[in-house]
Design a protein around this motif. Sequence first.
Motif, PDB file in Angstrom:
ATOM      1  N   ARG A 237       5.055 -29.869  -5.594  1.00 28.71           N
ATOM      2  CA  ARG A 237       4.156 -30.423  -6.612  1.00 28.71           C
ATOM      3  C   ARG A 237       3.148 -31.389  -6.004  1.00 28.71           C
ATOM      4  NH1 ARG A 237       8.591 -34.246  -9.767  1.00 28.71           N
ATOM      5  NH2 ARG A 237       9.073 -35.606  -8.013  1.00 28.71           N
ATOM      6  N   PRO A 238       1.880 -31.245  -6.376  1.00 27.36           N
ATOM      7  CA  PRO A 238       0.854 -32.154  -5.872  1.00 27.36           C
ATOM      8  C   PRO A 238       0.796 -33.453  -6.682  1.00 27.36           C
ATOM      9  CG  PRO A 238      -0.169 -30.473  -7.205  1.00 27.36           C
ATOM     10  CD  PRO A 238       1.304 -30.153  -7.178  1.00 27.36           C
TER      11      PRO A 238
ATOM     12  N   PHE B   8      -8.808 -22.852   1.680  1.00 33.12           N
ATOM     13  CA  PHE B   8      -7.939 -23.932   2.136  1.00 33.12           C
ATOM     14  C   PHE B   8      -7.332 -24.584   0.912  1.00 33.12           C
ATOM     15  CE2 PHE B   8      -6.997 -28.347   2.848  1.00 33.12           C
ATOM     16  CZ  PHE B   8      -6.131 -28.237   3.925  1.00 33.12           C
ATOM     17  N   ASN B   9      -5.993 -24.549   0.817  1.00 28.93           N
ATOM     18  CA  ASN B   9      -5.340 -25.135  -0.341  1.00 28.93           C
ATOM     19  C   ASN B   9      -4.628 -26.416   0.051  1.00 28.93           C
ATOM     20  OD1 ASN B   9      -3.707 -25.715  -2.627  1.00 28.93           O
ATOM     21  ND2 ASN B   9      -3.994 -23.601  -3.270  1.00 28.93           N
ATOM     22  N   MET B  10      -4.894 -27.463  -0.729  1.00 30.10           N
ATOM     23  CA  MET B  10      -4.279 -28.764  -0.456  1.00 30.10           C
ATOM     24  C   MET B  10      -2.800 -28.793  -0.824  1.00 30.10           C
ATOM     25  SD  MET B  10      -6.352 -31.531   0.335  1.00 30.10           S
ATOM     26  CE  MET B  10      -5.900 -32.829  -0.819  1.00 30.10           C
TER      27      MET B  10
ATOM     28  N   SER C  46      -2.226 -25.392 -14.866  1.00 32.32           N
ATOM     29  CA  SER C  46      -2.718 -26.776 -14.812  1.00 32.32           C
ATOM     30  C   SER C  46      -4.093 -26.857 -14.164  1.00 32.32           C
ATOM     31  CB  SER C  46      -1.745 -27.639 -14.018  1.00 32.32           C
ATOM     32  OG  SER C  46      -1.778 -27.277 -12.651  1.00 32.32           O
ATOM     33  N   GLY C  47      -4.467 -25.788 -13.471  1.00 28.72           N
ATOM     34  CA  GLY C  47      -5.773 -25.782 -12.822  1.00 28.72           C
ATOM     35  C   GLY C  47      -5.723 -26.129 -11.351  1.00 28.72           C
ATOM     36  N   HIS C  48      -4.520 -26.446 -10.860  1.00 34.74           N
ATOM     37  CA  HIS C  48      -4.433 -26.880  -9.458  1.00 34.74           C
ATOM     38  C   HIS C  48      -4.691 -25.754  -8.464  1.00 34.74           C
ATOM     39  CE1 HIS C  48      -2.551 -30.418 -11.265  1.00 34.74           C
ATOM     40  NE2 HIS C  48      -2.907 -31.042 -10.151  1.00 34.74           N
ATOM     41  N   VAL C  49      -4.257 -24.533  -8.802  1.00 28.92           N
ATOM     42  CA  VAL C  49      -4.465 -23.431  -7.863  1.00 28.92           C
ATOM     43  C   VAL C  49      -5.971 -23.276  -7.614  1.00 28.92           C
ATOM     44  CG1 VAL C  49      -4.242 -20.950  -7.521  1.00 28.92           C
ATOM     45  CG2 VAL C  49      -2.325 -22.258  -8.441  1.00 28.92           C
ATOM     46  N   GLU C  50      -6.734 -23.411  -8.689  1.00 26.22           N
ATOM     47  CA  GLU C  50      -8.177 -23.260  -8.543  1.00 26.22           C
ATOM     48  C   GLU C  50      -8.838 -24.511  -7.970  1.00 26.22           C
ATOM     49  OE1 GLU C  50     -12.107 -22.336 -11.289  1.00 26.22           O
ATOM     50  OE2 GLU C  50     -10.114 -22.392 -12.211  1.00 26.22           O
TER      51      GLU C  50
ATOM     52  N   LEU D 168       7.480 -26.326  -7.919  1.00 27.25           N
ATOM     53  CA  LEU D 168       7.033 -25.742  -9.181  1.00 27.25           C
ATOM     54  C   LEU D 168       6.606 -24.297  -8.949  1.00 27.25           C
ATOM     55  CD1 LEU D 168       4.820 -28.688 -10.508  1.00 27.25           C
ATOM     56  CD2 LEU D 168       7.055 -27.985 -11.378  1.00 27.25           C
ATOM     57  N   PRO D 169       6.905 -23.429  -9.923  1.00 27.37           N
ATOM     58  CA  PRO D 169       6.482 -22.028  -9.815  1.00 27.37           C
ATOM     59  C   PRO D 169       4.956 -21.909  -9.830  1.00 27.37           C
ATOM     60  CG  PRO D 169       8.080 -22.329 -11.593  1.00 27.37           C
ATOM     61  CD  PRO D 169       7.665 -23.692 -11.145  1.00 27.37           C
TER      62      PRO D 169
END
Length: 495
Positions: A163-164, A144-146, A78-82, A70-71
Motif C-alpha cells: 500500500r502506498p 515507472f510505478n511508484m 482509488s486511482g493509484h495505478v494510474e 492490497l489487491p
Amino acid sequence: MVMTTREELESVCKRRGFIWQSSEIYGGEAGFYDYGHLGARLKDSWEEQWKDFFLSLDQNYHLVYTPNILPYRVLESSGHVEHFSDVLIKCNRCGNSFRGDHLVEDVTGESAEWMGKDEIKNKVEELNISCPDCKGDLGDAEDFNMMFEVDIGPKGERKGFLRPETAQGTYMNFPREYRALRRNMPFGLATVGPAFRNEISPRQGVYRMREFQQAELQIFFIPSIHDALFEERLEEVAYTEIPVMRTGDDMKKMISVDEIKDLPAYYIYHLSKIYEFYKDIMEIEGDIRLRELSSEERAFYNKIHFDVEINMKSLGGWKEVAGLHYRSDHDLSQHQEGSNKKMSVPADGERKVPHVIELSFGVDRNIWALLDLGYRTGDRDWLTIPDKLAPYQVAVFPLVRKDGLLEKSEEVFNKLNTKFRTFWDVSGSIGKRYARQDEIGTPYCVTVDYDTMEEDSVTIREIKTTEQIRVSITQLEEILQKLTEKEKLFDDYMG
RNA sequence: GCGGCUGUGGUCCAGCCUGGUUAGGACUCAAGCUUCCCAAGCUUGAUGCCCGGGUUCGAAUCCCGGCAGCCGCACCA
C-alpha cells in the motif's frame, strides 16, 4: 545553541541508539531505516500519545488495522495505478530521463497526464520533440510505478501492491463499520502502520523513505447534516490561537479561529486540534505553521488542504510532517464505482455518499522533528523532549559505588522501574552519568547519596535546568508521577 | 535515474597522490582503582580499511564493477 547539521544529529542517533540505515552491515539500501532501542521507545510513545489524543476527540472515533498488501483492483479504483505511475522517456544521447507527460504538455499546453505509454510515445514522435537537455533523440517510453508490485498466490497469479498509503484500507471498511457502529455518524477510523513508495531517489534521511510509518484518522460525515455539530464544537477551540499561513501570505500569523471562518467548521475544528496536539503533546510552538496549499500544489480531489510544517535546521527549513485534507466524497465514490458496493447512506431523504476529512501524519518525520528541535549543544549536549515521550523518563544512580550506595540505588531502581521507563547506571563519574542521560533526553535523574543512607531521601535532577531537589523515598514515586503527568512543575518543589 | 565529490574501530577524522614495519589520533565503550553531585584522573582491554573482481612478490592505497552517503539536476499522484 541548537544543533544544525544533519550529520551531527545522525551521528548522535547512531551512537546512542535512535535511528540508522537499515541492512547496514550489507551496505544498506536507500530509503530504509531501523529504529534502535531508544528510537523504538520514542516512536512507540509518540504513537500511543497520538492515539490517545485523537481517539479521545470523539467517542465515535476508533482504531482499525488493515493489511499492508492490497489487491490490484483496490488501487485501480482509488486511482493509484494510474496516478502513481509516470511514463518516463530516456534520451538516447545524454541518458537523462524525463516525464513523458511533461514533455508533451510543454509543447501542447494541455494536460497529458491521462495519456498512457503508447499514446505519449506517438505524441512525442508526432510533435517531433527532442531532448530538452541536449536536443538528442528520445528513446522508448517506459512505465515507472511508484508502488511496489507484489505477486500473490503460489504461482504469483494475482497482482497486488504494497500500500502506498494506509487510507485505502480504512476507506474499504466504511460499510462494515457503519453497521458495526450502529449507523452513528459522524465516525472516525484511525490507523497506524507502514506504507511503501518506491521513490526514485530517497534523500534527506528519514524525510523521504521507501517504507515509512503513517498515522491517519479518516472522518466520515455528511456535510449538510453534521455541519451543525462541528459548529457547536468550535466553542471548544474558540479561544485558541493558531499559526496559519494562507495561500498568498508570505509568512504565518497567529490568528483565532474566527479569522478563518471562510473554512467549514469541521475543517477548522480539526485544524485547531492538530495544533493543540503539537503544542501540548509534542510541546512544539514557535517552529510550526499550518500552511494552506494552493490549488496547483494540492491533488485535485483535495478541496481544502493545509500542511503542518516544522522548521527543521537539519533539513534546511520548513518541512511537511502532517496534513489535513478535505477529500469530499472522492474516495468512497471511487470505491463504490470500482467495487459495485453501495457506499451511500440515507440522508436528507435520499442516499448520499459520505465525505471524508483526513488527518494524516508521517510518524518518522514527526520523530525526526522532535530530535531536530530538541537537540542542543554548547556547554552540554542535551535533548529536550516531553516527559511522556522520552525513551527513558527516569535514571537512577548511586553517587559512588561503595558504602552500600550501589545496593540502595538498585532498590530504588527496582521500585521505580515498574511505574516509569527507568534506567540504572553505575559506571563512570556522576557527572558523566548525568551527561549520558542529557544526551538521550531523560528528564529526571535520581541520585542516591550519603544522606540517603541516613534519612532515606534522594535528589531529583531536572534536565532542563540541572537543578536538584531533595525528596524522601516514600514520596519519590508520587512526585515523579506528578512531574511526568505535568500536574506539577519542577519549580513547585524548589526552594 | 544522470553528473561531481566521498566511504578507515561505536562516533569523528589522519594515512591514499608517491603500494611495503604491528593502520594512527581524539572521543566513546568495558573491567578495575579512585571519587560525597555535573563528560576529572590512573591501569588494562575491546572493536576498523563498504562489497566483489583485477593489476602486483605485496593493495586501505592503483584500475574496473557494485552498493551506500553528500551536493546539483530530474523526480516527489
